[in-house]
Structure formats: C-alpha cells, structure tokens
Scaffold this active site. Structure first.
Site, short mmCIF file in Angstrom:
data_model
loop_
_atom_site.label_atom_id
_atom_site.label_comp_id
_atom_site.label_asym_id
_atom_site.label_seq_id
_atom_site.Cartn_x
_atom_site.Cartn_y
_atom_site.Cartn_z
N ARG A 1 -4.87 21.71 76.88
CA ARG A 1 -4.74 20.65 77.88
C ARG A 1 -3.72 21.11 78.91
O ARG A 1 -3.08 22.14 78.75
CB ARG A 1 -4.39 19.28 77.26
CG ARG A 1 -3.57 19.24 76.02
CD ARG A 1 -2.19 19.78 76.15
NE ARG A 1 -1.45 19.16 77.23
CZ ARG A 1 -0.43 19.69 77.84
NH1 ARG A 1 0.02 20.89 77.50
NH2 ARG A 1 0.20 19.08 78.83
N ALA B 1 -3.35 20.80 83.41
CA ALA B 1 -4.31 21.07 84.49
C ALA B 1 -4.69 22.56 84.65
O ALA B 1 -5.86 22.91 84.58
CB ALA B 1 -3.77 20.48 85.79
N ARG C 1 -13.32 16.94 81.41
CA ARG C 1 -12.24 15.98 81.74
C ARG C 1 -12.27 15.73 83.24
O ARG C 1 -12.51 16.65 84.02
CB ARG C 1 -10.86 16.53 81.30
CG ARG C 1 -10.72 16.62 79.77
CD ARG C 1 -9.29 16.87 79.35
NE ARG C 1 -8.46 15.67 79.50
CZ ARG C 1 -7.14 15.68 79.37
NH1 ARG C 1 -6.50 16.80 79.10
NH2 ARG C 1 -6.43 14.57 79.51
N GLN D 1 3.00 14.61 74.38
CA GLN D 1 3.06 15.99 74.88
C GLN D 1 4.49 16.45 75.13
O GLN D 1 4.79 17.65 75.05
CB GLN D 1 2.26 16.13 76.19
CG GLN D 1 0.76 16.08 76.02
CD GLN D 1 0.20 14.69 76.19
OE1 GLN D 1 0.89 13.71 75.89
NE2 GLN D 1 -1.03 14.57 76.64
N ASP E 1 -1.70 16.81 88.07
CA ASP E 1 -3.10 17.06 87.74
C ASP E 1 -3.99 17.08 88.97
O ASP E 1 -5.02 17.76 89.00
CB ASP E 1 -3.61 16.02 86.74
CG ASP E 1 -2.97 16.26 85.39
OD1 ASP E 1 -1.86 15.74 85.17
OD2 ASP E 1 -3.53 17.01 84.59
O1 MRU Z 1 -3.59 14.93 79.30
P1 MRU Z 1 -2.89 16.24 79.53
O2 MRU Z 1 -1.99 16.63 78.43
O3 MRU Z 1 -3.86 17.33 79.93
O4 MRU Z 1 -1.97 15.97 80.80
C1 MRU Z 1 -1.19 17.01 81.30
C2 MRU Z 1 -0.30 16.60 82.41
O5 MRU Z 1 -0.32 15.48 82.88
C3 MRU Z 1 0.58 17.68 82.99
O6 MRU Z 1 1.78 17.14 83.44
C4 MRU Z 1 -0.16 18.32 84.17
O7 MRU Z 1 -1.42 18.75 83.78
C5 MRU Z 1 0.59 19.44 84.75
S1 MRU Z 1 0.48 20.89 83.78
C6 MRU Z 1 1.22 22.18 84.57
#
Ligand code: MRU
Length: 368
Positions: free
Chosen positions: A46, A48, A89, A196, A237
């Site tokens: 996971r 972005a 996603r 996370q 994201d």
């Molecule tokens: O749902 P996730 O864990 O994929 O969400 C990730 C985030 O919101 C991060 O802060 C974002 O992707 C930036 S990663 C460099």
C-alpha cells in the site's frame, strides 16, 4: 534501507507483506498479475507510489507469462490486465499514472512486435521503480531544510520506504535530515483504523534508529498545545491542481490543528501524485473500505453488533491549509494553481511562452 518493499524476480514479484508487520517480516511471491492485483487490493502492499510500482510489475509479469506471439491477442490480454490493475484501488493517482506508462509501451506492440514489447514492458516497470527511489531522495534533499535541530516532527500514516519503491516521501525528508546529523524527535500518529503509523512508520523508524514516539490520533492536538510539535510532514495520494490533497483519513484534522496552533504543515509527494486534470479536491474519488475495519480490531469486535459504521480511507486537506508541497523538483508554495503547473514546463515551453508572450501552459501530463 534494510528491507525491500517490492522486488522484480524475473518470474515473480516479491512483496513485503505489510499486513503482517510489525510482528513478522514475511514476503509474498506473486507469480501472476492477478496475485499482484490481490496484494494491492488487500493492502499487502500500500502507499501511493508503491502501488504504482506494483501494478507496473504485475503488468510486466503478465507480459512475460503470455504465450501468444500474435500482437492482437497479446494486446487484448495485456490491455485487460491494465484495466484490472486500474480497478484495484481508486484514490492514489500514482496507480493510474504507472498503468498509463505501461499502456503506452503496450500500444506500440503492432510496431515493435510481441517479443520486443515484452522486454520494453519489463524495462519500463523497473524504470518506474528506480525513478521512484531517485525521486524520493530528491524530495528528501529539498525537504530536509525544513527540519531544525531539536524539532518535534509529527507524521500521519506511513509515507516511508514501505509506501514507495524505497526511501519514502515524508519519511524520506526525515531520513535525509537525520543523515545530515540533525537531532530531532518524530511523533507518529497511530492512524486508525489500519494503524499504518503505529505498525509501519514506527517499524521503519526503529530500523533506522530515529527517536520516535507513537501517539493515538486524538493526542495530536494536546501535543501541539504543549509546544511539542514544530512541523507536520505527511504524504499524499492525489493532489488536485489547486493544491487540495487527498491523504490518509485523519490528515485533514491534523492540518486544521496545525493551522490553529501556527505549526507549518507540509505535504511531501512526487509529481506522479499530481492530478492536474482535477480542478479541486472535491473531484478526487475517495475509497470507502469495509466497515469491519472500524467495528473490529484485528478480527475482534470493538463495537456492538448491528451498529452502523463509516470507513472512508482518505480525506482531502484544502490547499489553503498547506504551507508547501515538497516535490522532486523543489518545494511548491501558493498560489498552487499557478506554481504546480510550472513544474511541468519544459525549458522549451518556457522559451516559447517567453517568445510568444502566451500565458497558456498546457504542457502537463494526463493523469489517468
Ligand atoms: O491506504 P494506504 O495505506 O495506501 O494509504 C497511504 C497513505 O495515505 C500515504 O500517506 C500516501 O499514500 C503517501 S505514501 C508516500
């Protein structure tokens, strides 16, 4: 970094299964595109930029495994894989950006033939990974000056090596400042519901021996009031053309608190996270996930049976609450609408604009 988030192994894609962290370092070997897609959907991988890399590698894997030498059949098979990857996603634009790059290679199959295209698809996926790490390091280099000796830096979710091809965006800034010898404290929002921050960011910071303190999401305001936070750094994201930024749910609340307390709030993100086709954040699709993630904690119910729940995975922070967006091309400040577009001006288009006196700057990539 002491670990690899994702690796191309020729006949498989190896993914560090983030669902099992911090208890266990376990790697998933994905042997076909469908299992890479599943790893993205179920959040084994996971973040972005990381899901963009994974999708590209999944497509490359499908190319390697497709037997047909007929351009039409090859195109149809791979095009379906690209479509399936786009469905995994919805919010992080890096996924669509990476699939778009792969699709461009695929579109040339009628000119370059099946074998040539297979190799180009593999190369492109590896390039997306390498570029991401390079870009993260540049973000770190530009952002590190924002951190001062003795600072308290708050971060939300995980925008580290685990969320990218390696190194990280918001955490990349923290790593760069630390490597320069600055001493400071990191505060890590646990980031409900999937933790996370607590599971992944804290794990990364422990590996790097950077002093860090985990807090629950509802503690950030109290810490700010006590003067413990000097800077907030988060990832993104998807960023709309006016600077509105989608990031993990809870980011907006942190931004509002930062503004109230006069604390600088910065977003760190590669330009692949910009979606200049969108006028504002209200156009960003927000993923809603299973409400069981809210009503249950690691499979154990924490809410009464029958209660309704709501589980948006992201929120949108208005550009007006953001002090700057740290990209691999430098720190972009307000007005975002004008300054984000400038990032996509090539030296040639700058010259042309100067010569013609035109104010139109259409030279930015299509995001999805
Ligand atoms: O749902 P996730 O864990 O994929 O969400 C990730 C985030 O919101 C991060 O802060 C974002 O992707 C930036 S990663 C460099």
């Amino acid at each position: 970094m002491k670990f690899k988030t994702i690796e191309w192994k020729g006949d498989r894609v190896r993914i560090l299964d983030q669902r099992r962290l911090p208890q266990e370092v376990h790697y998933l070997d994905c042997r076909d595109a469908a299992s890479v897609g599943k790893a993205i959907r179920t959040m084994a991988i996971r973040g972005a930029p990381a899901i963009g890399v994974a999708a590209a590698m999944g497509i490359a894997l499908a190319a390697r495994k497709t037997r047909s030498h007929q351009p039409e059949t090859f195109f149809k098979t791979l095009n379906d894989v690209c479509d399936a990857m786009r469905e995994t996603r919805p919010t992080a634009v890096n996924l669509f950006w990476a699939v778009g790059r792969m699709k461009k290679m695929l579109d040339e199959v009628y000119v370059r033939g099946v074998d040539g295209t297979k190799e180009r698809l593999v190369k492109e996926a590896l390039r997306i990974l390498e570029e991401d790490v390079e870009v993260n390091r540049k973000i770190g280099m530009f952002g590190k000056k924002l951190i001062r000796e003795g600072n308290g830096v708050l971060t939300h979710c995980n925008a580290g090596a685990l969320a990218t091809g390696g190194y990280g965006t918001a955490l990349g800034v923290i790593y760069s400042a630390w490597d320069e010898g600055k001493k400071f404290q990191v505060f890590v929002d646990e980031t409900r519901p999937l933790l996370q921050g607590c599971r992944l960011t804290a794990w990364e910071l422990i590996q790097e021996k950077i002093p860090a303190t985990v807090i629950t999401d509802n503690m950030a305001g109290a810490l700010m009031m006590k003067g413990k936070i000097d800077l907030v750094l988060v990832g993104a994201d998807r960023i709309a053309s006016n600077g509105d930024t989608a990031n993990k749910i809870g980011t907006y609340g942190v931004a509002v608190l930062s503004r109230w307390h006069g604390i600088p709030f910065y977003v760190a993100a590669p330009t692949s996270t910009l979606d200049l086709t969108l006028a504002s954040g209200s156009d960003i699709p927000i993923e809603e996930r299973d409400v069981g993630e809210v009503t249950h904690f690691q499979g154990v119910p924490v809410a009464p049976k029958g209660i309704r729940a709501f589980n948006p995975a992201f929120d949108v922070t208005p550009g007006s609450l953001i002090d700057g967006i740290i990209t691999e091309k430098g720190i972009v400040r307000k007005p975002f609408k004008k300054n984000l577009r400038k990032l996509f001006l090539t030296p040639n288009s700058r010259k042309k604009r100067f010569q013609t006196g035109s104010c139109r700057t259409p030279n930015f990539r299509e995001a999805s």
